[in-house]
Design an enzyme around this catalytic site. Structure first.
Site, PDB file in Angstrom:
ATOM      1  N   SER A 111       1.071  -1.308   0.007  1.00 27.92           N
ATOM      2  CA  SER A 111      -0.271   0.414  -0.143  1.00 27.92           C
ATOM      3  C   SER A 111       1.133   1.275   0.089  1.00 27.92           C
ATOM      4  CB  SER A 111      -1.002  -0.150   1.406  1.00 27.92           C
ATOM      5  OG  SER A 111      -1.602  -0.855   1.145  1.00 27.92           O
ATOM      6  N   ASP A 156       2.000  -8.200  11.269  1.00 32.68           N
ATOM      7  CA  ASP A 156       3.334  -9.048  10.588  1.00 32.68           C
ATOM      8  C   ASP A 156       4.129  -8.454  11.358  1.00 32.68           C
ATOM      9  OD1 ASP A 156       1.470 -10.291   8.748  1.00 32.68           O
ATOM     10  OD2 ASP A 156       2.050  -9.463   8.168  1.00 32.68           O
ATOM     11  N   GLU A 254       3.615 -19.015   9.749  1.00 29.78           N
ATOM     12  CA  GLU A 254       2.878 -19.678   8.944  1.00 29.78           C
ATOM     13  C   GLU A 254       3.423 -19.778   7.225  1.00 29.78           C
ATOM     14  OE1 GLU A 254      -0.923 -17.508   8.259  1.00 29.78           O
ATOM     15  OE2 GLU A 254       0.718 -15.497   7.546  1.00 29.78           O
ATOM     16  N   ARG A 464       7.887  -3.736  50.737  1.00 23.55           N
ATOM     17  CA  ARG A 464       8.105  -2.837  50.656  1.00 23.55           C
ATOM     18  C   ARG A 464       8.677  -1.711  51.060  1.00 23.55           C
ATOM     19  NH1 ARG A 464       3.471  -0.443  47.695  1.00 23.55           N
ATOM     20  NH2 ARG A 464       1.561  -1.373  47.117  1.00 23.55           N
TER      21      ARG A 464
END
Length: 755
Positions: A111, A156, A254, A464
């Protein structure tokens, strides 16, 4: 900004696959443009919509209530027609007819490349349109060039040069939720699960998901496994079983292939394990759930900063400027050259095809390479005893101090396993420094910390209290009696102050001269030498989930909510909670609260409810003011509203400390624990020890500082950093919240325009 007779017009579009966090970018671009007097347009349905002339003007309310929505409200689509010159010609005609010569494009490399090609062809396309009579010559003359600013929207995380793309953090949250759920059922049945994640040819999601999920093995495209990988994987599973691990998780990206170009699928892994072990693994392909759903807190506040910066960048663009991408590098926004960045991204595929796997991994950045190396150590069960040198096993104790922070367990687990790998004897101290004085110490083996990565709280306990002078003798005596050679403190400012005091007393107590490394873990985010401490991201996500519910509860009423967050006097949680949830106001210790401010706020609130507004949201940091409490603010606004709206106050409280750590906090814990072990190793190898130090990740760099410098970076009275990096985001909040008294900055202090 170039001179225009009319206000500058810009358009925003989302293209390619959707990603959580796109809507916050859209919202920020539209509202920033309106705030500076520009005219924003939305191009619906991506580049296809640009061809079909789906270009609409945007007003303020068009982007209301979209921060928590997944996907993209203006639609996205891929367009093969746009790739051709004729398609670009149509787009150019539609844009100039609407008076648009500036674009903010949210999408992937395809894009963004298409957008820059349109920019390059712009002058020629307009000449053709004038010659054919489709546009007037004076129209073309008013738009001599096209300016492009890109924001990478893709889960991704495959764009080289930017550390994190919009949507990646949210996708990791989905992956970790799934792995955590699978781990419990896998442990119940001593079963192997193979988890397939998205990412195309980028292994970021797989690697970070495996690290944060405590997986046994991971296979990524950038580093195809060597021949015989099936046997090595199965041996790792057997070793894990022998070390006491009941669950086995294998993560695969993948787009993985072996070194012969054959695909490595989840089914292939399943068959290999069944053949070699007799077990029948289950497969879980997470699929598009990784891309869907509400964006995480990070993908809201960071995407808002990206959109704000992209809008100003393109509005103020000068003639002749090349297209740019607004990315994230080293926890800072950065202007990246679009063409060069996309070209470097495409080189990764070339490296893989050439078999140059080292270059492919290196292209993903130093943190990617570091996490890959650390994963191999953390996931591999240890066999025989190891020694640091000459048969010596230094005794290294781990303890927590300060309030609870999600991710403490992940840091302790990483320190234990990395320490054992170095040949250290790792010890756990129960209950912090007081526990050390009592001698509540136990050895920690590799299997003892298995499963800690996903646990909230602190398995070793914490305290603490800051030790006083009356405690030093007992502390020194315990260090000597237990033969400690180093201490790693994972915690907050109470631990840092104790280490600081010990360093100042080292001349009187020689036991205090040992390496004492402070690892930042505090939801307050008020520690020196780092940008984000362990636990902050989880606490912020808790706040965002809670405030989202509050917003929905007010949808049918006219109501103001004052929501109080934790953080003591550090306003990070409050400000980022406000940015992530669309709040109109935030009250911080850093900026102060007074009666004049509240008077103006009451007036602004009344004007807001005169219209169609149903909710006004204000966030208050818990120690923003000693006197102007959340309840007092509620009563003031209720009185000044004169019945036009109701006011409620909500204190989120300690649930901010108790969440299951996010993937960000888990991977940060690993990086910082590894740096702590490196610091211990370096000091133990020297004859003259440096002593107490604090570590952190600042400007993306892992750094170490002497504890005696703490007062150079901290206001020790108010317990806050002297120069908080995040405060420069305050104008962004007010810009996107319709504050008429706010002028957008030239650019953010955390933005490097790289010109």
């Amino acid at each position: 900004m170039s001179d225009h007779a009319d206000p500058v017009s810009l358009a925003i579009l989302t293209s390619g696959g959707d990603a959580p966090g796109m809507n916050p970018v859209v919202r920020a671009v539209v509202r920033t443009a309106l705030h500076v007097g520009a005219r924003p347009f939305a191009i619906r349905e991506g580049w296809r919509g640009a061809i079909d002339n789906l270009i609409e003007p945007m007003v303020w309310s068009d982007v209301s209530s979209i921060l928590d929505k997944g996907g993209t409200v203006i639609g996205s689509a891929r367009s093969t027609e746009f790739r051709e010159r004729e398609g670009m010609r149509t787009v150019a005609a539609n844009l100039v007819r609407a008076g648009i010569d500036r674009l903010v494009v949210i999408g992937g490399d395809g894009s963004l490349t298409g957008a820059d090609t349109l920019r390059e062809r712009w002058t020629g396309l307009l000449d053709e349109l004038v010659e054919s009579g489709e546009i007037e010559a004076d129209v073309a003359a008013r738009h001599p060039e096209l300016h492009i600013a890109g924001v990478v929207g893709s889960i991704d995380n495959d764009m080289v040069g930017t550390d994190m793309t919009v949507g990646t953090n949210s996708a990791l949250c989905r992956i970790i939720d799934a792995i955590d759920a699978l781990t419990s059922t896998a442990a119940s049945h001593q079963r192997v699960f193979v988890v397939e994640v998205m990412g195309r040819r980028c292994g970021y999601l797989a690697l970070m998901g495996a690290m944060a999920g405590g997986a046994d093995d991971v296979i990524i495209p950038e580093l195809p496994p060597e021949d015989g990988w099936e046997d090595a994987m199965c041996e790792k599973i057997r070793a894990g079983r022998a070390a006491g691990r009941r669950d086995s998780i294998i993560v695969v990206a993948e787009g993985c292939m072996d070194r012969h170009g054959e695909k490595i699928t989840a089914q292939r892994i399943q068959a290999a394990i069944k053949e070699r072990t007799g077990e029948s693994p289950r497969i879980t392909a997470l699929g598009h759930v990784q891309r869907g759903g509400t964006p995480s807190a990070y993908d809201r506040w960071m995407s808002t900063l990206l959109g704000y910066t992209a809008a100003l960048e393109v509005i103020r663009a000068e003639p002749g400027e090349e297209s740019c991408i607004i990315g994230i590098r080293n926890n800072r926004l950065q202007r990246l050259p679009l063409v060069e960045t996309v070209a470097n991204t495409k080189k990764v595929i070339d490296y893989l095809e050439e078999g140059d796997y080292e270059a492919a991994v290196r292209s993903r950045g130093t943190s990617f390479s570091r996490i890959k190396s650390l994963f191999e150590t953390l996931s591999s069960p240890l066999g025989e005893d190891r020694y640091f040198k000459d048969g010596w096993r230094p005794r290294v104790a781990i303890l927590h101090a300060g309030g609870l922070a999600p991710g403490m367990n992940a840091a302790a687990r990483s320190a234990v396993r990395l320490g054992l790998d170095r040949g250290f004897e790792m010890l756990g101290v129960e209950g912090g420094f007081p526990g050390l004085i009592r001698g509540d110490i136990r050895p920690l083996a590799w299997g003892d910390v298995d499963g800690w990565v996903s646990l909230g709280g602190a398995e070793l306990g914490t305290a603490r209290s800051v030790l006083g002078i009356e405690d030093y003798f007992g502390l020194a005596r315990s260090i000597e009696a237990n033969g400690l050679d180093a201490i790693i403190m994972i915690g907050g400012l109470a631990g840092y102050e104790t280490a600081w005091n010990m360093a100042k007393e080292a001349d009187r107590y020689t036991a205090f001269r040992l390496p004492l490394i402070c690892v930042p873990a505090s939801i307050d985010n008020n520690l020196p030498g780092h940008d984000l401490s362990i636990g902050v991201d989880t606490a912020l996500n808790t706040n965002v989930e809670t405030i989202d519910k509050i917003r929905r509860s007010a949808s049918a009423s006219r109501r103001c909510f004052v929501v109080e967050t934790m953080g003591r006097k550090c306003g990070y949680l409050a400000l980022m909670s406000a940015l992530s949830t669309g709040a109109e106001q935030v009250y911080l210790h850093e900026t102060g609260v007074d009666l004049a401010l509240l008077t103006k706020e009451a007036e602004r609130m009344n004007r807001a409810f005169d219209g169609s507004r149903s909710l006004y949201l204000a966030i208050r940091n818990e120690d923003a003011s000693k006197y102007y409490t959340a309840d007092l603010l509620r009563r003031v606004f209720q009185q000044e509203g004169h019945g036009a709206f109701s006011v409620r106050s909500t204190i989120i409280g300690h649930q901010q400390q108790g969440g299951i750590p996010t993937s960000y906090d888990r991977t940060l814990a690993v990086s910082l624990a590894a740096l702590a072990i490196d610091e211990v190793t370096a000091q133990l190898e020297k004859k003259e020890r440096v002593g107490a130090r604090y570590i952190g990740q600042h400007n993306g760099k892992l750094e170490s500082h002497p504890i005696m410098r703490i007062d150079e970076e901290m206001d020790m009275k108010d317990r806050v950093p002297l120069d908080p990096w995040w405060i420069s985001a305050l104008p962004v909040l007010y810009t996107v919240a319709a504050r008429e008294d706010t002028t957008p900055l030239e650019h953010l202090a955390i933005y490097d325009d790289n010109r």
